[in-house]
Design a protein around this motif. Structure first.
Motif, PDB file in Angstrom:
ATOM      1  N   GLU A  45     -23.704  44.688   0.421  1.00 27.80           N
ATOM      2  CA  GLU A  45     -25.074  44.144  -0.042  1.00 27.80           C
ATOM      3  C   GLU A  45     -24.669  42.429   0.089  1.00 27.80           C
ATOM      4  O   GLU A  45     -23.650  42.131  -0.747  1.00 27.80           O
ATOM      5  CB  GLU A  45     -25.688  44.376  -1.286  1.00 27.80           C
ATOM      6  CG  GLU A  45     -26.785  43.717  -1.542  1.00 27.80           C
ATOM      7  CD  GLU A  45     -27.397  44.005  -2.859  1.00 27.80           C
ATOM      8  OE1 GLU A  45     -28.435  43.496  -3.288  1.00 27.80           O
ATOM      9  OE2 GLU A  45     -26.770  44.942  -3.512  1.00 27.80           O
ATOM     10  N   ILE A  46     -25.135  41.631   0.804  1.00 30.45           N
ATOM     11  CA  ILE A  46     -25.026  40.372   0.569  1.00 30.45           C
ATOM     12  C   ILE A  46     -26.051  39.767  -0.405  1.00 30.45           C
ATOM     13  O   ILE A  46     -27.311  39.888  -0.201  1.00 30.45           O
ATOM     14  CB  ILE A  46     -25.338  39.777   1.987  1.00 30.45           C
ATOM     15  CG1 ILE A  46     -24.173  40.048   2.984  1.00 30.45           C
ATOM     16  CG2 ILE A  46     -25.125  38.094   1.786  1.00 30.45           C
ATOM     17  CD1 ILE A  46     -24.430  39.737   4.653  1.00 30.45           C
ATOM     18  N   LYS A  47     -25.459  38.933  -1.370  1.00 30.49           N
ATOM     19  CA  LYS A  47     -26.496  38.230  -2.455  1.00 30.49           C
ATOM     20  C   LYS A  47     -26.520  37.010  -2.212  1.00 30.49           C
ATOM     21  O   LYS A  47     -25.415  36.300  -1.773  1.00 30.49           O
ATOM     22  CB  LYS A  47     -25.780  38.889  -3.958  1.00 30.49           C
ATOM     23  CG  LYS A  47     -25.871  40.389  -3.972  1.00 30.49           C
ATOM     24  CD  LYS A  47     -24.990  40.862  -5.050  1.00 30.49           C
ATOM     25  CE  LYS A  47     -24.752  42.277  -5.391  1.00 30.49           C
ATOM     26  NZ  LYS A  47     -23.865  42.613  -6.457  1.00 30.49           N
ATOM     27  N   LYS A  48     -27.740  36.433  -2.854  1.00 28.71           N
ATOM     28  CA  LYS A  48     -27.516  34.822  -2.820  1.00 28.71           C
ATOM     29  C   LYS A  48     -27.337  34.223  -4.303  1.00 28.71           C
ATOM     30  O   LYS A  48     -27.952  34.861  -5.164  1.00 28.71           O
ATOM     31  CB  LYS A  48     -28.959  34.247  -2.485  1.00 28.71           C
ATOM     32  CG  LYS A  48     -29.360  33.262  -2.162  1.00 28.71           C
ATOM     33  CD  LYS A  48     -30.617  32.758  -1.544  1.00 28.71           C
ATOM     34  CE  LYS A  48     -31.024  31.239  -1.290  1.00 28.71           C
ATOM     35  NZ  LYS A  48     -30.206  30.300  -2.196  1.00 28.71           N
ATOM     36  N   GLY A  49     -26.380  33.418  -4.275  1.00 33.25           N
ATOM     37  CA  GLY A  49     -25.873  32.756  -5.595  1.00 33.25           C
ATOM     38  C   GLY A  49     -26.400  31.203  -5.451  1.00 33.25           C
ATOM     39  O   GLY A  49     -27.508  30.729  -4.805  1.00 33.25           O
TER      40      GLY A  49
END
Length: 50
Positions: free
Chosen positions: A2-6
């Motif tokens: 899963e690619i997450k946005k920070g």
């Protein structure tokens, strides 16, 4: 995976401080400039930076 946005980054991992791979960027005038792509050595060779 899963690619997450920070904050000014996208990452794979637990959070943006405990990542497997991270892409850090700067956004200005609706343009995203990718600054760094980092993959921790133990996760190298798995295509995370791609």
């Amino acid at each position: 995976m899963e690619i997450k946005k920070g904050r000014n980054c996208y990452y794979i991992g637990e959070d943006e401080n405990n990542y497997k791979g991270i892409l850090q960027y700067v956004e200005e005038d609706h343009v995203i400039d990718a600054q760094h792509t980092i993959v921790k050595p133990e996760f190298g060779g798995q295509g995370l930076a791609g």
